[in-house]
Scaffold this motif. Structure first.
Motif, PDB file in Angstrom:
ATOM      1  N   TYR A 387      30.280  83.603  20.727  1.00  0.00           N
ATOM      2  CA  TYR A 387      30.776  84.282  21.924  1.00  0.00           C
ATOM      3  C   TYR A 387      32.299  84.435  21.913  1.00  0.00           C
ATOM      4  O   TYR A 387      32.873  84.870  22.910  1.00  0.00           O
ATOM      5  N   ARG A 388      32.956  84.075  20.824  1.00  0.00           N
ATOM      6  CA  ARG A 388      34.417  84.037  20.798  1.00  0.00           C
ATOM      7  C   ARG A 388      35.040  85.381  21.193  1.00  0.00           C
ATOM      8  O   ARG A 388      35.932  85.446  22.039  1.00  0.00           O
ATOM      9  N   GLU A 389      34.601  86.463  20.587  1.00  0.00           N
ATOM     10  CA  GLU A 389      35.200  87.774  20.865  1.00  0.00           C
ATOM     11  C   GLU A 389      34.990  88.167  22.315  1.00  0.00           C
ATOM     12  O   GLU A 389      35.902  88.690  22.973  1.00  0.00           O
ATOM     13  N   TRP A 390      33.806  87.906  22.827  1.00  0.00           N
ATOM     14  CA  TRP A 390      33.519  88.241  24.232  1.00  0.00           C
ATOM     15  C   TRP A 390      34.369  87.399  25.183  1.00  0.00           C
ATOM     16  O   TRP A 390      34.941  87.929  26.148  1.00  0.00           O
ATOM     17  N   VAL A 391      34.466  86.107  24.928  1.00  0.00           N
ATOM     18  CA  VAL A 391      35.277  85.241  25.787  1.00  0.00           C
ATOM     19  C   VAL A 391      36.737  85.682  25.769  1.00  0.00           C
ATOM     20  O   VAL A 391      37.409  85.725  26.813  1.00  0.00           O
ATOM     21  N   THR A 392      37.249  86.020  24.592  1.00  0.00           N
ATOM     22  CA  THR A 392      38.635  86.487  24.493  1.00  0.00           C
ATOM     23  C   THR A 392      38.854  87.721  25.359  1.00  0.00           C
ATOM     24  O   THR A 392      39.876  87.836  26.045  1.00  0.00           O
ATOM     25  N   ASP A 393      37.884  88.627  25.369  1.00  0.00           N
ATOM     26  CA  ASP A 393      37.988  89.843  26.192  1.00  0.00           C
ATOM     27  C   ASP A 393      37.946  89.510  27.676  1.00  0.00           C
ATOM     28  O   ASP A 393      38.754  90.032  28.462  1.00  0.00           O
ATOM     29  N   VAL A 394      37.040  88.618  28.075  1.00  0.00           N
ATOM     30  CA  VAL A 394      36.929  88.261  29.495  1.00  0.00           C
ATOM     31  C   VAL A 394      38.211  87.607  29.987  1.00  0.00           C
ATOM     32  O   VAL A 394      38.738  87.948  31.061  1.00  0.00           O
ATOM     33  N   VAL A 395      38.752  86.668  29.208  1.00  0.00           N
ATOM     34  CA  VAL A 395      39.985  85.983  29.604  1.00  0.00           C
ATOM     35  C   VAL A 395      41.143  86.969  29.699  1.00  0.00           C
ATOM     36  O   VAL A 395      41.965  86.889  30.626  1.00  0.00           O
ATOM     37  N   ALA A 396      41.207  87.908  28.780  1.00  0.00           N
ATOM     38  CA  ALA A 396      42.289  88.903  28.799  1.00  0.00           C
ATOM     39  C   ALA A 396      42.215  89.786  30.041  1.00  0.00           C
ATOM     40  O   ALA A 396      43.248  90.300  30.499  1.00  0.00           O
ATOM     41  N   ARG A 397      41.026  89.939  30.602  1.00  0.00           N
ATOM     42  CA  ARG A 397      40.852  90.790  31.785  1.00  0.00           C
ATOM     43  C   ARG A 397      40.974  90.023  33.099  1.00  0.00           C
ATOM     44  O   ARG A 397      40.857  90.615  34.176  1.00  0.00           O
ATOM     45  N   MET A 398      41.190  88.724  33.029  1.00  0.00           N
ATOM     46  CA  MET A 398      41.247  87.929  34.250  1.00  0.00           C
ATOM     47  C   MET A 398      42.492  88.238  35.071  1.00  0.00           C
ATOM     48  O   MET A 398      43.580  88.442  34.529  1.00  0.00           O
ATOM     49  N   ALA A 399      42.317  88.256  36.372  1.00  0.00           N
ATOM     50  CA  ALA A 399      43.417  88.367  37.331  1.00  0.00           C
ATOM     51  C   ALA A 399      43.248  87.252  38.345  1.00  0.00           C
ATOM     52  O   ALA A 399      42.138  87.004  38.830  1.00  0.00           O
ATOM     53  N   ASP A 400      44.344  86.573  38.658  1.00  0.00           N
ATOM     54  CA  ASP A 400      44.289  85.392  39.509  1.00  0.00           C
ATOM     55  C   ASP A 400      44.633  85.753  40.950  1.00  0.00           C
ATOM     56  O   ASP A 400      45.780  86.079  41.272  1.00  0.00           O
ATOM     57  N   LEU A 401      43.636  85.681  41.821  1.00  0.00           N
ATOM     58  CA  LEU A 401      43.830  86.061  43.214  1.00  0.00           C
ATOM     59  C   LEU A 401      44.702  85.080  43.984  1.00  0.00           C
ATOM     60  O   LEU A 401      45.199  85.408  45.076  1.00  0.00           O
ATOM     61  N   ILE A 402      44.942  83.908  43.407  1.00  0.00           N
ATOM     62  CA  ILE A 402      45.793  82.948  44.108  1.00  0.00           C
ATOM     63  C   ILE A 402      47.260  83.382  44.094  1.00  0.00           C
ATOM     64  O   ILE A 402      48.068  82.921  44.914  1.00  0.00           O
ATOM     65  N   ILE A 403      47.625  84.274  43.187  1.00  0.00           N
ATOM     66  CA  ILE A 403      49.042  84.615  42.966  1.00  0.00           C
ATOM     67  C   ILE A 403      49.774  85.034  44.239  1.00  0.00           C
ATOM     68  O   ILE A 403      50.829  84.482  44.564  1.00  0.00           O
ATOM     69  N   PRO A 404      49.274  86.013  45.007  1.00  0.00           N
ATOM     70  CA  PRO A 404      50.047  86.412  46.197  1.00  0.00           C
ATOM     71  C   PRO A 404      50.147  85.318  47.254  1.00  0.00           C
ATOM     72  O   PRO A 404      51.078  85.331  48.067  1.00  0.00           O
ATOM     73  N   PHE A 405      49.232  84.369  47.225  1.00  0.00           N
ATOM     74  CA  PHE A 405      49.247  83.297  48.227  1.00  0.00           C
ATOM     75  C   PHE A 405      50.102  82.124  47.753  1.00  0.00           C
ATOM     76  O   PHE A 405      50.835  81.529  48.538  1.00  0.00           O
ATOM     77  N   ARG A 406      50.030  81.814  46.483  1.00  0.00           N
ATOM     78  CA  ARG A 406      50.880  80.752  45.949  1.00  0.00           C
ATOM     79  C   ARG A 406      52.348  81.169  45.974  1.00  0.00           C
ATOM     80  O   ARG A 406      53.248  80.326  46.110  1.00  0.00           O
ATOM     81  N   ALA A 407      52.594  82.477  45.841  1.00  0.00           N
ATOM     82  CA  ALA A 407      53.965  82.991  45.903  1.00  0.00           C
ATOM     83  C   ALA A 407      54.426  83.235  47.347  1.00  0.00           C
ATOM     84  O   ALA A 407      55.560  83.666  47.570  1.00  0.00           O
ATOM     85  N   PHE A 408      53.532  83.004  48.323  1.00  0.00           N
ATOM     86  CA  PHE A 408      53.818  83.221  49.751  1.00  0.00           C
ATOM     87  C   PHE A 408      54.141  84.699  50.026  1.00  0.00           C
ATOM     88  O   PHE A 408      54.894  85.018  50.931  1.00  0.00           O
ATOM     89  N   HIS A 409      53.541  85.606  49.263  1.00  0.00           N
ATOM     90  CA  HIS A 409      53.638  87.028  49.614  1.00  0.00           C
ATOM     91  C   HIS A 409      52.788  87.297  50.845  1.00  0.00           C
ATOM     92  O   HIS A 409      53.040  88.251  51.585  1.00  0.00           O
ATOM     93  N   TYR A 410      51.754  86.462  51.021  1.00  0.00           N
ATOM     94  CA  TYR A 410      51.043  86.409  52.292  1.00  0.00           C
ATOM     95  C   TYR A 410      50.927  84.940  52.674  1.00  0.00           C
ATOM     96  O   TYR A 410      50.537  84.108  51.856  1.00  0.00           O
ATOM     97  N   TYR A 411      51.280  84.647  53.919  1.00  0.00           N
ATOM     98  CA  TYR A 411      51.100  83.280  54.415  1.00  0.00           C
ATOM     99  C   TYR A 411      50.762  83.326  55.896  1.00  0.00           C
ATOM    100  O   TYR A 411      51.430  83.996  56.687  1.00  0.00           O
ATOM    101  N   HIS A 412      49.706  82.610  56.264  1.00  0.00           N
ATOM    102  CA  HIS A 412      49.265  82.505  57.654  1.00  0.00           C
ATOM    103  C   HIS A 412      49.416  81.053  58.104  1.00  0.00           C
ATOM    104  O   HIS A 412      49.141  80.132  57.327  1.00  0.00           O
TER     105      HIS A 412
END
Length: 501
Positions: A387-412
């Motif tokens: 599964y190495r090639e497939w896993v490499t592709d999936v990881v390369a396509r990952m986007a982390d939804l925590i980013i705008p919240f950890r950066a306080f671009h949105y904070y409630h």
């Protein structure tokens, strides 16, 4: 040494006293006030017991005191000391001091080695203090201690067949580190004995309430804190004690002369204003990096101190469940795939196969706190290289939804200083976890492990638990979908306002 209560100071009570005098007092005098161990704590105890049993195999001539009554344990330990046998759970008492030694091993010239066994993967400060107390009790009793040793799990150990304890454990000489605490031990012990005999100390709120473990009295002591306390300030660290000493308990009370970083200032401003902070430009920039289709992915895992499956290490996270929500574009209906292993073997082969079948190509794989899912995927490759090639592709396509919240671009304000999904989702969408039978990943992991690998879970209870797990994990991924929808709405509203202007 006056005003003593006559009650024993054990090593567990000593460790409680190091953390908090009030905790020590209630531990000794009103133990019923302490809540019973929760599921997480009990699991830690169980893991420690399993580790301890494996360590005993390295001392084949050892005599075990476990399971004996208090007096019998003391008597038998005394006999074993004369016979110079290794002793498991050796019971040593000197006056009001009492310690049970994991392994007391005969050493050179009539001396003894104290061998402490821990289920962790490193030497920690609290381990040193624990052994220092044991050494003090032994020397007060009259034993001559040669070395102090700490046996802990080798994080690089990989299971292949039957476990060899000699490879599983690392054995470190901590004699010098223990000796550094010896000079102050008599005073610490005396202070604790006086605390035990006195009246209950007043609550002291500090970082110590959570270090090295969460104090069982924390909720009781923290009841007096106001709404939005300084203890919830984002990454306040060691500055918290300075604020509390000045009598500052609410975030809104923090004076101008106290230095706050940018994110802490945003948190304080939001609480005072009662409104969220929204950086539309940064949120829009983040959303632009998410081309469709979207694959919202979340894993659930369990981990054990002693690895269960070949090819795994201590505390390696073993995935047993995933939830995958898919949206082809903004207007397409939501598609859901899920997997939950319900056997009692290694779940990884079926897990990776099911995920490979469900995951499409192109677009973005959206996760929350990417490092976790990414590490699981990369560890799967080690065991399933096809599964190495497939896993490499999936990881390369990952986007982390925590980013705008950890950066306080949105904070409630309702996030309470946290960027965790469990705080962001209800703050942003109103979708909470309180209604679920399983409300966090740690409980999901432990309940699954008990059901899958225990022997006392009825079939009906298993079925109900698996349904709860599917609901919990599914909410995480659908929750991410709703978060993206809200963020897109904020950007759209802003653009409309600008167009009207």
């Amino acid at each position: 040494m006056n005003n003593r209560s006559g009650k024993l100071l054990t090593k567990s009570k000593f460790m409680a006293g190091l953390q908090c005098p009030r905790y020590l007092w209630f531990y000794v005098n009103e133990p019923q006030r302490l809540p019973p161990p929760d599921m997480v704590t009990q699991h830690t105890f169980d893991q420690g017991h399993e580790v301890g049993e494996l360590a005993k195999q390295l001392f084949p001539a050892g005599i075990d005191m476990a399971g004996l009554g208090f007096r019998e344990m003391l008597t038998k330990t005394s006999a074993c000391l004369r016979e110079r046998n290794p002793i498991f759970e050796a019971a040593i008492q000197s006056g009001q001091l009492y310690a049970r030694i994991d392994i007391l091993s005969p050493s050179a010239d009539g001396t003894w080695d104290i061998v402490e066994v821990k289920s962790g993967t490193s030497v920690k400060d609290e381990n040193i203090a624990d052994v220092a107390f044991q050494r003090y009790v032994c020397t007060q009793y009259g034993l001559r201690v040669n070395r102090c040793r700490l046996m802990y799990l080798n994080r690089e150990f990989i299971k292949h067949g039957e476990i060899d304890p000699a490879e599983l454990f690392l054995d470190t000489n901590i004699t010098e580190e223990v000796a550094e605490l010896t000079g102050g031990m008599a005073d610490m012990v005396e202070d604790m004995l006086l605390t035990m005999a006195g009246t209950p100390p007043d609550p002291i709120i500090s970082r110590a309430c959570n270090s090295p473990y969460t104090c069982p009295l924390k909720n009781e002591c923290w009841q007096a804190l106001p709404e939005n306390p300084v203890t919830g300030l984002y990454r306040i660290g060691d500055k918290i004690d300075g604020l509390l000493r000045r009598g500052i308990t609410a975030i809104t009370e923090i004076p101008e002369d106290f230095e706050l970083n940018d994110k802490q200032q945003i948190q304080q401003h939001c609480i005072r204003a009662g409104q969220p902070h929204v950086n539309i430009r940064e949120i829009a920039s983040f959303l632009e990096q998410l081309p469709y289709p979207h694959y919202y992915l979340d894993f659930e895992t369990f981990a054990t101190a002693v690895p269960r499956f070949d090819g795994t290490r201590p505390y390696q996270n073993i995935p047993f469940q995933f939830s995958l929500h898919i949206t082809a574009d903004e207007k397409s209906p939501l598609e859901h795939h899920h997997f939950l292993y319900q056997g009692n073997a290694d779940p990884r082969p079926e897990f990776v196969s099911a995920l490979h079948s469900a995951m499409g190509e192109g677009g973005r794989v959206i996760v929350y706190n990417q490092s976790f899912e990414q590490k699981i995927m990369e560890e799967l490759v080690a065991e399933f290289p096809d599964y190495r090639e497939w896993v490499t592709d999936v990881v390369a396509r990952m986007a982390d939804l925590i980013i705008p919240f950890r950066a306080f671009h949105y904070y409630h304000p309702a996030q309470q200083g946290s960027a965790s999904l469990k705080y962001v989702l209800p703050a942003l969408t109103g979708i909470g976890y309180d209604r679920l039978n399983i409300s966090n990943g740690q409980i999901a992991s432990l309940k699954y492990f008990q059901a899958a690998f225990g022997n006392d879970t009825p079939a009906e209870a298993k079925t109900a638990l698996f349904e709860d797990l599917l609901e919990y994990c599914g909410q995480d991924t659908e929750g991410m979908v709703r978060i993206i929808e809200v963020l897109r709405g904020l950007v759209a509203d802003s653009n409309s306002t600008n167009d009207m202007a």
